[in-house]
Design a protein around this motif. Structure first.
Motif, short mmCIF file in Angstrom:
data_model
loop_
_atom_site.label_atom_id
_atom_site.label_comp_id
_atom_site.label_asym_id
_atom_site.label_seq_id
_atom_site.Cartn_x
_atom_site.Cartn_y
_atom_site.Cartn_z
N UNK A 181 0.84 -1.20 0.00
CA UNK A 181 0.00 0.00 0.00
C UNK A 181 0.88 1.25 0.00
N UNK A 182 1.98 1.23 0.73
CA UNK A 182 2.91 2.37 0.72
C UNK A 182 3.50 2.56 -0.68
N UNK A 183 3.84 1.47 -1.35
CA UNK A 183 4.38 1.57 -2.72
C UNK A 183 3.35 2.17 -3.68
N UNK A 184 2.09 1.84 -3.45
CA UNK A 184 1.04 2.39 -4.31
C UNK A 184 0.85 3.89 -4.06
N UNK A 185 1.13 4.35 -2.86
CA UNK A 185 0.92 5.75 -2.53
C UNK A 185 2.09 6.65 -2.93
N UNK A 186 3.25 6.08 -3.18
CA UNK A 186 4.43 6.89 -3.52
C UNK A 186 4.19 7.81 -4.72
N UNK A 187 3.68 7.32 -5.86
CA UNK A 187 3.47 8.25 -6.99
C UNK A 187 2.47 9.36 -6.67
#
Length: 101
Positions: free
Chosen positions: A47-53
């Motif tokens: 979920x953190x990786x999805x929020x980065x962009x």
């Protein structure tokens, strides 16, 4: 948004906002899907990786607008289209999306 300015049409602006809203709604669906397909110990990471962009966009978007506003683009033209502080972010995003594709 630059098309609405160029065409002088409020309906194009409203349609663009509706389209952006539909696209923005898919973020929640992506979170739900990620929650369902990941293991509990990996969920936070994904979920953190999805929020980065999204967070990078929120960080750099105002920075790019600040740079574009300093350039004094009043009454400029880009390939025959009006280029001003209201249309510059739209053209910039079109360029950015084209690079990503």
């Amino acid at each position: 948004y630059s098309s609405a300015w160029w065409l002088g049409s409020m309906s194009v602006l409203v349609f663009g906002r509706m389209l952006a809203g539909v696209g923005g709604g898919s973020i929640d669906l992506a979170m739900v899907y990620t929650t369902r397909v990941t293991h509990q110990k990996d969920r936070t990471t994904w979920i953190a990786r999805m929020q980065i962009p999204r967070m990078l966009g929120m960080l750099f978007g105002p920075c790019f607008q600040s740079v574009l506003s300093v350039l004094k683009l009043d009454n400029s033209s880009l390939f025959g289209h009006s280029l001003n502080p209201q249309t510059a972010p739209g053209y910039f995003m079109c360029f950015w999306v084209t690079l990503m594709v």
